[in-house]
Design a protein around this motif. Structure first.
Motif, PDB file in Angstrom:
ATOM      1  N   PHE A  99      48.790  52.601  27.896  1.00  0.00           N
ATOM      2  CA  PHE A  99      47.640  51.938  28.494  1.00  0.00           C
ATOM      3  C   PHE A  99      48.087  50.982  29.590  1.00  0.00           C
ATOM      4  O   PHE A  99      49.154  50.377  29.493  1.00  0.00           O
ATOM      5  N   LYS A 100      47.249  50.842  30.608  1.00  0.00           N
ATOM      6  CA  LYS A 100      47.396  49.796  31.619  1.00  0.00           C
ATOM      7  C   LYS A 100      46.027  49.146  31.750  1.00  0.00           C
ATOM      8  O   LYS A 100      45.005  49.835  31.825  1.00  0.00           O
ATOM      9  N   THR A 101      46.017  47.817  31.781  1.00  0.00           N
ATOM     10  CA  THR A 101      44.742  47.105  31.868  1.00  0.00           C
ATOM     11  C   THR A 101      44.793  46.031  32.944  1.00  0.00           C
ATOM     12  O   THR A 101      45.843  45.451  33.217  1.00  0.00           O
ATOM     13  N   SER A 102      43.658  45.792  33.531  1.00  0.00           N
ATOM     14  CA  SER A 102      43.464  44.649  34.416  1.00  0.00           C
ATOM     15  C   SER A 102      41.971  44.337  34.426  1.00  0.00           C
ATOM     16  O   SER A 102      41.153  45.178  34.054  1.00  0.00           O
ATOM     17  N   GLY A 103      41.646  43.137  34.840  1.00  0.00           N
ATOM     18  CA  GLY A 103      40.243  42.757  34.830  1.00  0.00           C
ATOM     19  C   GLY A 103      39.907  41.729  35.889  1.00  0.00           C
ATOM     20  O   GLY A 103      40.792  41.088  36.465  1.00  0.00           O
ATOM     21  N   THR A 104      38.609  41.597  36.124  1.00  0.00           N
ATOM     22  CA  THR A 104      38.090  40.600  37.048  1.00  0.00           C
ATOM     23  C   THR A 104      36.885  39.927  36.408  1.00  0.00           C
ATOM     24  O   THR A 104      35.926  40.602  36.034  1.00  0.00           O
ATOM     25  N   VAL A 105      36.968  38.613  36.280  1.00  0.00           N
ATOM     26  CA  VAL A 105      35.842  37.808  35.794  1.00  0.00           C
ATOM     27  C   VAL A 105      35.194  37.182  37.013  1.00  0.00           C
ATOM     28  O   VAL A 105      35.864  36.517  37.803  1.00  0.00           O
ATOM     29  N   ASN A 106      33.901  37.398  37.176  1.00  0.00           N
ATOM     30  CA  ASN A 106      33.166  36.791  38.272  1.00  0.00           C
ATOM     31  C   ASN A 106      32.194  35.775  37.671  1.00  0.00           C
ATOM     32  O   ASN A 106      31.181  36.159  37.075  1.00  0.00           O
ATOM     33  N   LYS A 107      32.517  34.496  37.819  1.00  0.00           N
ATOM     34  CA  LYS A 107      31.693  33.433  37.234  1.00  0.00           C
ATOM     35  C   LYS A 107      30.314  33.351  37.879  1.00  0.00           C
ATOM     36  O   LYS A 107      29.347  32.985  37.216  1.00  0.00           O
ATOM     37  N   ASN A 108      30.213  33.664  39.169  1.00  0.00           N
ATOM     38  CA  ASN A 108      28.918  33.597  39.851  1.00  0.00           C
ATOM     39  C   ASN A 108      27.969  34.693  39.381  1.00  0.00           C
ATOM     40  O   ASN A 108      26.791  34.454  39.148  1.00  0.00           O
ATOM     41  N   ASP A 109      28.487  35.918  39.276  1.00  0.00           N
ATOM     42  CA  ASP A 109      27.655  37.046  38.855  1.00  0.00           C
ATOM     43  C   ASP A 109      27.562  37.183  37.343  1.00  0.00           C
ATOM     44  O   ASP A 109      26.809  38.006  36.843  1.00  0.00           O
ATOM     45  N   LEU A 110      28.401  36.401  36.633  1.00  0.00           N
ATOM     46  CA  LEU A 110      28.481  36.476  35.170  1.00  0.00           C
ATOM     47  C   LEU A 110      28.863  37.886  34.720  1.00  0.00           C
ATOM     48  O   LEU A 110      28.263  38.457  33.807  1.00  0.00           O
ATOM     49  N   THR A 111      29.876  38.460  35.397  1.00  0.00           N
ATOM     50  CA  THR A 111      30.317  39.808  35.070  1.00  0.00           C
ATOM     51  C   THR A 111      31.814  39.841  34.782  1.00  0.00           C
ATOM     52  O   THR A 111      32.570  38.997  35.255  1.00  0.00           O
ATOM     53  N   PHE A 112      32.189  40.845  34.031  1.00  0.00           N
ATOM     54  CA  PHE A 112      33.593  41.146  33.770  1.00  0.00           C
ATOM     55  C   PHE A 112      33.784  42.630  34.019  1.00  0.00           C
ATOM     56  O   PHE A 112      33.049  43.457  33.477  1.00  0.00           O
TER      57      PHE A 112
END
Length: 137
Positions: free
Chosen positions: A34-47
């Motif tokens: 597995f390879k994982t990465s992510g982006t948390v966007n505090k303004n849009d409230l998305t991950f």
């Protein structure tokens, strides 16, 4: 009815490579990575979770690479760390069954033996995902 603090919105398969040799045996040991990465966007409230699954077997008669993007939404919080376990521990576990089904369906439709991956405990991906996640304000 109250909505969950963390919701799965859907996913996309961004890349799909499935190479099967017709001599593939039922007992060839699968190696799953597995390879994982992510982006948390505090303004849009998305991950957004990027989850890549790489599967090979010991006989080199199987090569599967799936890159997927899972989209999640969360409720406003004072501190993002209050819900970070949802991102790092739960998001991969929520997305992986869809990838398992995708691989099983495509390999079944190939005319060769279907590759049915086992259910896996993915909590060991949390630390890598945490290191590979960026937080946008």
């Amino acid at each position: 009815m109250a909505l969950s603090q963390f919701q799965f919105l859907g996913y996309k398969i961004l890349k799909s490579i499935i190479e099967l040799d017709e001599t593939i045996s039922e007992n060839s040991g699968l190696e799953i990575g597995f390879k994982t990465s992510g982006t948390v966007n505090k303004n849009d409230l998305t991950f957004d979770l990027n989850l890549s699954v790489i599967i090979k077997n010991s006989e080199n008669t199987l090569n599967i690479e799936i890159n997927s993007l899972g989209n999640f939404k969360f409720e406003p919080v004072d501190d993002i760390d209050d819900i970070s376990n949802f991102f790092y521990l739960n998001a991969s576990a929520i997305l992986f069954p869809y990838i398992r089904a995708y691989i099983g369906t495509l390999t079944n439709l190939s005319g060769l033996k279907a590759i049915n991956l086992p259910t896996l405990n993915l909590t060991n991906l949390a630390e890598d995902l945490k290191k590979n996640t960026i937080i946008l304000n």
